[in-house]
Design an enzyme around this catalytic site. Structure first.
Site, PDB file in Angstrom:
ATOM      1  N   GLU A   1       2.895  -6.980   3.371  1.00 16.11           N
ATOM      2  CA  GLU A   1       2.473  -5.831   2.562  1.00 16.11           C
ATOM      3  C   GLU A   1       1.432  -6.257   1.533  1.00 16.11           C
ATOM      4  O   GLU A   1       1.657  -7.195   0.764  1.00 16.11           O
ATOM      5  CB  GLU A   1       3.709  -5.251   1.868  1.00 16.11           C
TER       6      GLU A   1
ATOM      7  N   HIS B   1       0.004  -3.740  -0.493  1.00 12.90           N
ATOM      8  CA  HIS B   1       0.097  -2.709  -1.536  1.00 12.90           C
ATOM      9  C   HIS B   1      -1.271  -2.200  -1.998  1.00 12.90           C
ATOM     10  O   HIS B   1      -1.436  -1.783  -3.131  1.00 12.90           O
ATOM     11  CB  HIS B   1       0.909  -3.223  -2.735  1.00 12.90           C
TER      12      HIS B   1
ATOM     13  N   GLU C   1      -0.464  -4.975   6.016  1.00  9.92           N
ATOM     14  CA  GLU C   1      -0.430  -3.577   5.582  1.00  9.92           C
ATOM     15  C   GLU C   1      -1.239  -3.351   4.310  1.00  9.92           C
ATOM     16  O   GLU C   1      -1.107  -4.087   3.341  1.00  9.92           O
ATOM     17  CB  GLU C   1       1.020  -3.158   5.344  1.00  9.92           C
TER      18      GLU C   1
ATOM     19  N   GLU D   1      -0.283   5.298   4.243  1.00  3.17           N
ATOM     20  CA  GLU D   1       0.755   5.916   3.422  1.00  3.17           C
ATOM     21  C   GLU D   1       0.182   6.744   2.287  1.00  3.17           C
ATOM     22  O   GLU D   1       0.853   7.623   1.760  1.00  3.17           O
ATOM     23  CB  GLU D   1       1.690   4.847   2.858  1.00  3.17           C
TER      24      GLU D   1
ATOM     25  N   HIS E   1       5.566   5.559   6.783  1.00  5.51           N
ATOM     26  CA  HIS E   1       5.996   5.030   5.486  1.00  5.51           C
ATOM     27  C   HIS E   1       7.252   5.797   5.081  1.00  5.51           C
ATOM     28  O   HIS E   1       7.263   7.022   5.095  1.00  5.51           O
ATOM     29  CB  HIS E   1       4.862   5.256   4.480  1.00  5.51           C
TER      30      HIS E   1
END
Length: 242
Positions: A56, A58, A82, A108, A158
């Site tokens: 991830e 973010h 991600e 997401e 998500h």
């Protein structure tokens, strides 16, 4: 991280996702990169080759840092990287995807099917991650998934928000051919089970889709009142396996 990974796999999870980058923003120091790679290596060693690992980002790195991270992660058989970039730059995301050899996941924080149309046109991601509670609900998520299906791309929503969104997203899973993975929290709030009538049984990497009327879930309002919104209770997800 390795110990938590082993414990989570024992619960039946077949894939793990986490953020190993600490508080880094835009760039990452050499020390930070070494620490992140050591974390990934430890988790891979702990769970072995049969577990999918998703890393991830973010949505917080710049293009050169995202490329450097993507290339550095290649030896660990990562399933996807991600949100390597902030969500507003799909051209940059497409550039990162072209320059690294591991798949990219994103979506997401895209909020309409038109946002996903642009992502698909630019071939900016390999896995699409619309969030049912962000993108307009069950029907809109189903439309986005159908668009992705036409591009032979999987959808992996998500889904860290709670029992109601989980129940609704499972309904989409039941009717979506290119639905591949569903995110869920392995260490959610301890009182989750008291808030609803959730009965989405999980075992051996599979979550049962409820067959009760509607979404198959009811809210227990008296229990909700025991846990009012508190800004200081908001949790940062760095360090949490999901």
């Amino acid at each position: 991280f390795a110990a938590k990974a082993r414990d989570t796999v024992k619960l039946g999870f077949k894939a793990l996702k986490w953020d190993p980058f600490g508080s880094a923003y835009l760039g990452l120091t050499r020390e930070g990169l070494d620490r992140a790679l050591a974390c990934v290596a430890a988790v891979r060693e702990a769970v072995g080759p049969g577990i999918d690992l998703m890393i991830e980002g973010h949505g917080r790195f710049d293009v050169p840092t995202a490329v450097r991270l993507g290339r550095a992660l290649e030896p660990y058989a990562i399933t996807w990287f991600e949100e390597p970039l902030p969500p507003g730059d799909l051209d940059g995301l497409a550039e990162v995807k072209r320059r690294i050899d591991i798949p990219v996941a994103a979506g997401e924080r895209l909020y309409t099917r038109w946002d996903f149309r642009e992502l698909l046109a630019k071939r900016a991601a390999d896995y699409l991650q619309p969030d049912l509670s962000h993108c307009g609900g069950i029907l809109e998520l189903r439309k986005i998934a159908a668009m992705a299906e036409c591009h032979f791309l999987p959808v992996c929503p998500h889904n860290p928000i709670g029992a109601v969104t989980n129940a609704a997203t499972l309904q989409v899973a039941a009717c979506t051919p290119n639905f591949q993975w569903l995110e869920t929290m392995s260490n959610d709030v301890p009182y989750r089970a008291t808030l609803t009538s959730e009965k989405a049984a999980f075992a051996d990497g599979q979550m049962a889709i409820p067959d009760a009327p509607g979404l198959g879930i009811d809210i227990v309002e008296d229990e909700l009142l025991k846990h009012p919104y508190q800004p200081h209770n908001l949790r940062h997800f760095n360090g949490n396996l999901t």
